[in-house]
Design a protein around this motif. Sequence first.
Motif, PDB file in Angstrom:
ATOM      1  N   GLY A  11       5.037 -20.775 -15.168  1.00 10.67           N
ATOM      2  CA  GLY A  11       4.539 -20.397 -13.846  1.00 10.67           C
ATOM      3  C   GLY A  11       3.472 -21.358 -13.360  1.00 10.67           C
ATOM      4  N   SER A  14      -1.327 -19.592  -9.127  1.00  9.55           N
ATOM      5  CA  SER A  14      -2.790 -19.668  -9.063  1.00  9.55           C
ATOM      6  C   SER A  14      -3.378 -20.034 -10.420  1.00  9.55           C
ATOM      7  CB  SER A  14      -3.362 -18.316  -8.615  1.00  9.55           C
ATOM      8  OG  SER A  14      -2.837 -17.977  -7.355  1.00  9.55           O
ATOM      9  N   ALA A  15      -2.913 -19.389 -11.477  1.00  2.00           N
ATOM     10  CA  ALA A  15      -3.475 -19.628 -12.805  1.00  2.00           C
ATOM     11  C   ALA A  15      -2.795 -20.798 -13.514  1.00  2.00           C
ATOM     12  CB  ALA A  15      -3.352 -18.359 -13.645  1.00  2.00           C
ATOM     13  N   GLU A  35       8.415 -23.779 -13.618  1.00  2.00           N
ATOM     14  CA  GLU A  35       8.229 -22.953 -12.419  1.00  2.00           C
ATOM     15  C   GLU A  35       9.610 -22.586 -11.869  1.00  2.00           C
ATOM     16  OE1 GLU A  35       5.922 -21.343 -10.505  1.00  2.00           O
ATOM     17  OE2 GLU A  35       7.624 -20.919  -9.203  1.00  2.00           O
ATOM     18  N   GLN A  36       9.784 -21.293 -11.599  1.00  2.00           N
ATOM     19  CA  GLN A  36      11.104 -20.854 -11.108  1.00  2.00           C
ATOM     20  C   GLN A  36      11.371 -21.273  -9.670  1.00  2.00           C
ATOM     21  OE1 GLN A  36      11.212 -16.544 -11.119  1.00  2.00           O
ATOM     22  NE2 GLN A  36       9.654 -16.376  -9.534  1.00  2.00           N
ATOM     23  N   GLY A  79       2.467 -21.067  -6.381  1.00  2.00           N
ATOM     24  CA  GLY A  79       2.759 -19.635  -6.533  1.00  2.00           C
ATOM     25  C   GLY A  79       2.220 -18.830  -5.357  1.00  2.00           C
ATOM     26  N   SER A  80       1.585 -17.721  -5.638  1.00  2.00           N
ATOM     27  CA  SER A  80       1.093 -16.854  -4.562  1.00  2.00           C
ATOM     28  C   SER A  80      -0.049 -17.499  -3.793  1.00  2.00           C
ATOM     29  CB  SER A  80       0.659 -15.495  -5.132  1.00  2.00           C
ATOM     30  OG  SER A  80       1.770 -14.824  -5.690  1.00  2.00           O
ATOM     31  N   ASN A  84      -0.626 -16.655   0.277  1.00  2.00           N
ATOM     32  CA  ASN A  84      -1.454 -15.441   0.406  1.00  2.00           C
ATOM     33  C   ASN A  84      -2.420 -15.524   1.588  1.00  2.00           C
ATOM     34  OD1 ASN A  84      -3.729 -16.830  -0.451  1.00  2.00           O
ATOM     35  ND2 ASN A  84      -3.754 -15.963  -2.506  1.00  2.00           N
ATOM     36  N   GLY A  85      -3.290 -14.517   1.695  1.00  2.00           N
ATOM     37  CA  GLY A  85      -4.176 -14.428   2.852  1.00  2.00           C
ATOM     38  C   GLY A  85      -5.340 -15.409   2.822  1.00  2.00           C
ATOM     39  N   TYR A  87      -8.004 -15.287   1.294  1.00  2.00           N
ATOM     40  CA  TYR A  87      -9.304 -14.586   1.141  1.00  2.00           C
ATOM     41  C   TYR A  87      -9.730 -14.874  -0.275  1.00  2.00           C
ATOM     42  CZ  TYR A  87     -11.317  -9.917  -0.315  1.00  2.00           C
ATOM     43  OH  TYR A  87     -12.012  -8.873  -0.868  1.00  2.00           O
ATOM     44  N   VAL A 198      12.200 -18.774 -16.721  1.00  2.00           N
ATOM     45  CA  VAL A 198      12.120 -18.381 -18.129  1.00  2.00           C
ATOM     46  C   VAL A 198      12.518 -16.911 -18.233  1.00  2.00           C
ATOM     47  CG1 VAL A 198      10.528 -17.975 -20.050  1.00  2.00           C
ATOM     48  CG2 VAL A 198      10.373 -20.087 -18.700  1.00  2.00           C
ATOM     49  N   ALA A 227       2.998 -16.351 -15.301  1.00  2.00           N
ATOM     50  CA  ALA A 227       4.073 -16.047 -14.345  1.00  2.00           C
ATOM     51  C   ALA A 227       3.661 -14.960 -13.364  1.00  2.00           C
ATOM     52  CB  ALA A 227       5.342 -15.681 -15.097  1.00  2.00           C
ATOM     53  N   GLY A 408      -2.934 -12.871 -13.515  1.00  2.00           N
ATOM     54  CA  GLY A 408      -3.436 -11.574 -13.058  1.00  2.00           C
ATOM     55  C   GLY A 408      -3.226 -10.450 -14.062  1.00  2.00           C
ATOM     56  N   GLY A 418     -10.486  -8.591  -3.545  1.00  2.00           N
ATOM     57  CA  GLY A 418      -9.131  -9.022  -3.909  1.00  2.00           C
ATOM     58  C   GLY A 418      -9.159  -9.860  -5.185  1.00  2.00           C
ATOM     59  N   PRO A 419      -7.992 -10.016  -5.847  1.00  2.00           N
ATOM     60  CA  PRO A 419      -7.964 -10.616  -7.193  1.00  2.00           C
ATOM     61  C   PRO A 419      -7.867 -12.139  -7.266  1.00  2.00           C
ATOM     62  CG  PRO A 419      -5.799  -9.780  -6.614  1.00  2.00           C
ATOM     63  CD  PRO A 419      -6.692  -9.460  -5.438  1.00  2.00           C
ATOM     64  N   HIS A 420      -7.684 -12.820  -6.126  1.00  2.00           N
ATOM     65  CA  HIS A 420      -7.316 -14.230  -6.248  1.00  2.00           C
ATOM     66  C   HIS A 420      -8.419 -15.069  -6.897  1.00  2.00           C
ATOM     67  CE1 HIS A 420      -5.692 -18.183  -4.457  1.00  2.00           C
ATOM     68  NE2 HIS A 420      -5.119 -17.897  -5.583  1.00  2.00           N
TER      69      HIS A 420
HETATM   70  C1  LIG Z   1       1.454 -12.028   0.261  1.00  2.00           C
HETATM   71  C2  LIG Z   1       0.250 -12.003  -0.634  1.00  2.00           C
HETATM   72  C3  LIG Z   1      -1.017 -12.053  -0.057  1.00  2.00           C
HETATM   73  C4  LIG Z   1      -2.149 -12.006  -0.884  1.00  2.00           C
HETATM   74  N1  LIG Z   1      -3.367 -12.205  -0.332  1.00  2.00           N
HETATM   75  C5  LIG Z   1      -4.455 -12.296  -1.127  1.00  2.00           C
HETATM   76  C6  LIG Z   1      -5.715 -12.648  -0.601  1.00  2.00           C
HETATM   77  O1  LIG Z   1      -5.841 -13.014   0.551  1.00  2.00           O
HETATM   78  N2  LIG Z   1      -6.785 -12.611  -1.445  1.00  2.00           N
HETATM   79  C7  LIG Z   1      -6.674 -12.248  -2.750  1.00  2.00           C
HETATM   80  O2  LIG Z   1      -7.691 -12.161  -3.432  1.00  2.00           O
HETATM   81  N3  LIG Z   1      -5.471 -12.002  -3.299  1.00  2.00           N
HETATM   82  C8  LIG Z   1      -4.368 -12.045  -2.523  1.00  2.00           C
HETATM   83  N4  LIG Z   1      -3.134 -11.863  -3.077  1.00  2.00           N
HETATM   84  C9  LIG Z   1      -3.030 -11.762  -4.524  1.00  2.00           C
HETATM   85  C10 LIG Z   1      -3.213 -13.142  -5.182  1.00  2.00           C
HETATM   86  O3  LIG Z   1      -2.521 -14.139  -4.468  1.00  2.00           O
HETATM   87  C11 LIG Z   1      -2.694 -13.032  -6.614  1.00  2.00           C
HETATM   88  O4  LIG Z   1      -3.451 -12.037  -7.283  1.00  2.00           O
HETATM   89  C12 LIG Z   1      -2.806 -14.341  -7.389  1.00  2.00           C
HETATM   90  O5  LIG Z   1      -2.257 -15.418  -6.677  1.00  2.00           O
HETATM   91  C13 LIG Z   1      -2.076 -14.162  -8.706  1.00  2.00           C
HETATM   92  O6  LIG Z   1      -2.088 -15.370  -9.416  1.00  2.00           O
HETATM   93  P1  LIG Z   1      -1.141 -15.526 -10.686  1.00  2.00           P
HETATM   94  O7  LIG Z   1      -1.397 -16.855 -11.244  1.00  2.00           O
HETATM   95  O8  LIG Z   1      -1.320 -14.316 -11.543  1.00  2.00           O
HETATM   96  O9  LIG Z   1       0.343 -15.423 -10.111  1.00  2.00           O
HETATM   97  P2  LIG Z   1       1.121 -16.311  -9.036  1.00  2.00           P
HETATM   98  O10 LIG Z   1       0.193 -17.140  -8.227  1.00  2.00           O
HETATM   99  O11 LIG Z   1       2.024 -15.368  -8.322  1.00  2.00           O
HETATM  100  O12 LIG Z   1       1.966 -17.328  -9.922  1.00  2.00           O
HETATM  101  C14 LIG Z   1       3.044 -16.951 -10.733  1.00  2.00           C
HETATM  102  C15 LIG Z   1       4.045 -18.101 -10.708  1.00  2.00           C
HETATM  103  O13 LIG Z   1       4.975 -17.899 -11.785  1.00  2.00           O
HETATM  104  C16 LIG Z   1       6.273 -18.159 -11.302  1.00  2.00           C
HETATM  105  N5  LIG Z   1       7.177 -17.364 -12.133  1.00  2.00           N
HETATM  106  C17 LIG Z   1       7.299 -16.021 -12.166  1.00  2.00           C
HETATM  107  N6  LIG Z   1       8.203 -15.640 -13.066  1.00  2.00           N
HETATM  108  C18 LIG Z   1       8.689 -16.787 -13.623  1.00  2.00           C
HETATM  109  C19 LIG Z   1       9.647 -17.048 -14.624  1.00  2.00           C
HETATM  110  N7  LIG Z   1      10.309 -16.057 -15.244  1.00  2.00           N
HETATM  111  N8  LIG Z   1       9.914 -18.340 -14.958  1.00  2.00           N
HETATM  112  C20 LIG Z   1       9.253 -19.359 -14.340  1.00  2.00           C
HETATM  113  N9  LIG Z   1       8.323 -19.157 -13.371  1.00  2.00           N
HETATM  114  C21 LIG Z   1       8.036 -17.894 -13.035  1.00  2.00           C
HETATM  115  C22 LIG Z   1       6.241 -17.717  -9.855  1.00  2.00           C
HETATM  116  O14 LIG Z   1       7.288 -18.307  -9.096  1.00  2.00           O
HETATM  117  C23 LIG Z   1       4.855 -18.157  -9.422  1.00  2.00           C
HETATM  118  O15 LIG Z   1       4.847 -19.472  -8.918  1.00  2.00           O
HETATM  119  C24 LIG Z   1      -1.989 -11.882  -2.290  1.00  2.00           C
HETATM  120  C25 LIG Z   1      -0.710 -11.849  -2.854  1.00  2.00           C
HETATM  121  C26 LIG Z   1       0.410 -11.927  -2.034  1.00  2.00           C
HETATM  122  C27 LIG Z   1       1.768 -11.937  -2.682  1.00  2.00           C
END
Ligand SMILES: Cc1cc2nc3c(=O)[nH]c(=O)nc-3n(C[C@H](O)[C@H](O)[C@H](O)COP(=O)(O)OP(=O)(O)OC[C@H]3O[C@@H](n4cnc5c(N)ncnc54)[C@H](O)[C@@H]3O)c2cc1C
Length: 435
Positions: A11, A14-15, A35-36, A79-80, A84-85, A87, A198, A227, A408, A418-420
């Motif tokens: 993935g 963000s992380a 990355e998917q 990713g997200s 996302n917003g 914020y 994956v 992911a 996350g 928010g969690p970002h």
């Molecule tokens: C529409 C939306 C708006 C949001 N707005 C806000 C905001 O404004 N402020 C805030 O604080 N939070 C916001 N959030 C939440 C915030 O974006 C997430 O909490 C944060 O980005 C999560 O990060 P992450 O690394 O856990 O996951 P992600 O950033 O989602 O990354 C996961 C990545 O893994 C990839 N992946 C998943 N499964 C697989 C697999 N099986 N094989 C390979 N790759 C895979 C995905 O395609 C993705 O690129 C929002 C979320 C969304 C969806």
Amino acid sequence: MTDRFDVVVVGAGSAGSVLADALTRGGTRTVLLLEQGPGWPDDAVRSLQRLPIGSGEPHATPVPEASGLPVVRGRGLGGSSAVNGAYFLRRHRDDFDDWPAGWDLDTVEAAYAELDGPHGRMSASPFGDDELGDTAIAFESFWRTRIPVRPPGDPWPIVGLNRVVSNRRDGLRMTSAEAFLRPAIGRPGLTVRTGVTVGEVLVVDGRVTGVRTASGDIACGEVILCAGTLGTAGILLRSGGLSVPRTLGVGEHREILVGYRRRQETSAADLPALLQSVVHTESGVEIRCYSDDFGRYIGGVSGRRPVIGVCGMRPAGTGQVFLDDTGEVRLHLDDPERVVLQTLSAIADDVRDMLASSEFAGIVESGSIMIDPTVGTSQHAWGTMPMGVATDGAGVVDGVRGLRIVDGSILPGDGRSGPHATTMMVAYRVGETLA
Ligand SMILES: Cc1cc2nc3c(=O)[nH]c(=O)nc-3n(C[C@H](O)[C@H](O)[C@H](O)COP(=O)(O)OP(=O)(O)OC[C@H]3O[C@@H](n4cnc5c(N)ncnc54)[C@H](O)[C@@H]3O)c2cc1C
């Protein structure tokens, strides 16, 4: 198995982008980032005037949800963070009271500052007065005389009025991939493959040996799952040899909306970022001043109105993540408890009064204010494998060697923001300990 890497990071969101940078900076490891989704989002995707999560958008994945609410996640490099917003508020200081050892406030502060500080990688700063839309101006002038206001320059949110900190540059979201992955591209130790999903991690005798993809198995010394809360849960639940429960608890911020009609529509060219100012209440609610109708930001959403969000942050909503009969991950959100609903509806009444106030007289058509009783989601799901409970303070999964989760999924407890920013703060800190 044809390939072998020291570490596979799953993935590039963000992380994952942060981890890919940290792990390859020293030049001593081979790292494969899988990355998917597709590659780099273009400027149209990253524009703050859109949330590119409507049906058919290449950087969004719809997630089957059992409670009837549309759930979506970002995909592709960033990713997200690409959709996302934007914020980027920290959690409150006291949201860290129950975090595990290793996460004292000084450590947390230092890691946040690398992201949102004056020279932080995410180019984050509070929206300036000249960037505010008319709704945010009215919102702030209403609350400014009634509750405490976060002082300019204070990076920590307060119970009171908070100008939103946003990760952006030149009107575009600063994605985690732009900030962390792009500078790492070209390092000899880093291989990035997009369009690869994956399915599961491979476990032999209590040790992770690699990952399984549709195009074959890939061997490695360690897997780091980034992911996202739902993606990582799917991989964990599909993998044999892990002692993970079949249903994982999850946190979510549940929200009700107070809608109204505008006297005059803003021009599309002047559409401000979606969320520029919020109030955090003593009762753990975030009042979100959305700039306009969601339909103006998200393709395919119609028949809506401009809204103000009333969102339960602490205590947060709960739910479960599990696999359906076809092996797809699903999210079920529980009905909020009665006491939470009472709090949300009391604050929604305050918001109705706010919209009927003189500060909003030039914006809101009189008689148009309506509280929508539907309890929606913020797309924030977190905490399926929280640090200090299912993983240690650096995301190492209990009971198996060679497996770490950094996304996350591992956020502990509830946060009043928010969690970002906090997901990235955790990724940054864990990444630096491994760099
Ligand atoms: C529409 C939306 C708006 C949001 N707005 C806000 C905001 O404004 N402020 C805030 O604080 N939070 C916001 N959030 C939440 C915030 O974006 C997430 O909490 C944060 O980005 C999560 O990060 P992450 O690394 O856990 O996951 P992600 O950033 O989602 O990354 C996961 C990545 O893994 C990839 N992946 C998943 N499964 C697989 C697999 N099986 N094989 C390979 N790759 C895979 C995905 O395609 C993705 O690129 C929002 C979320 C969304 C969806």
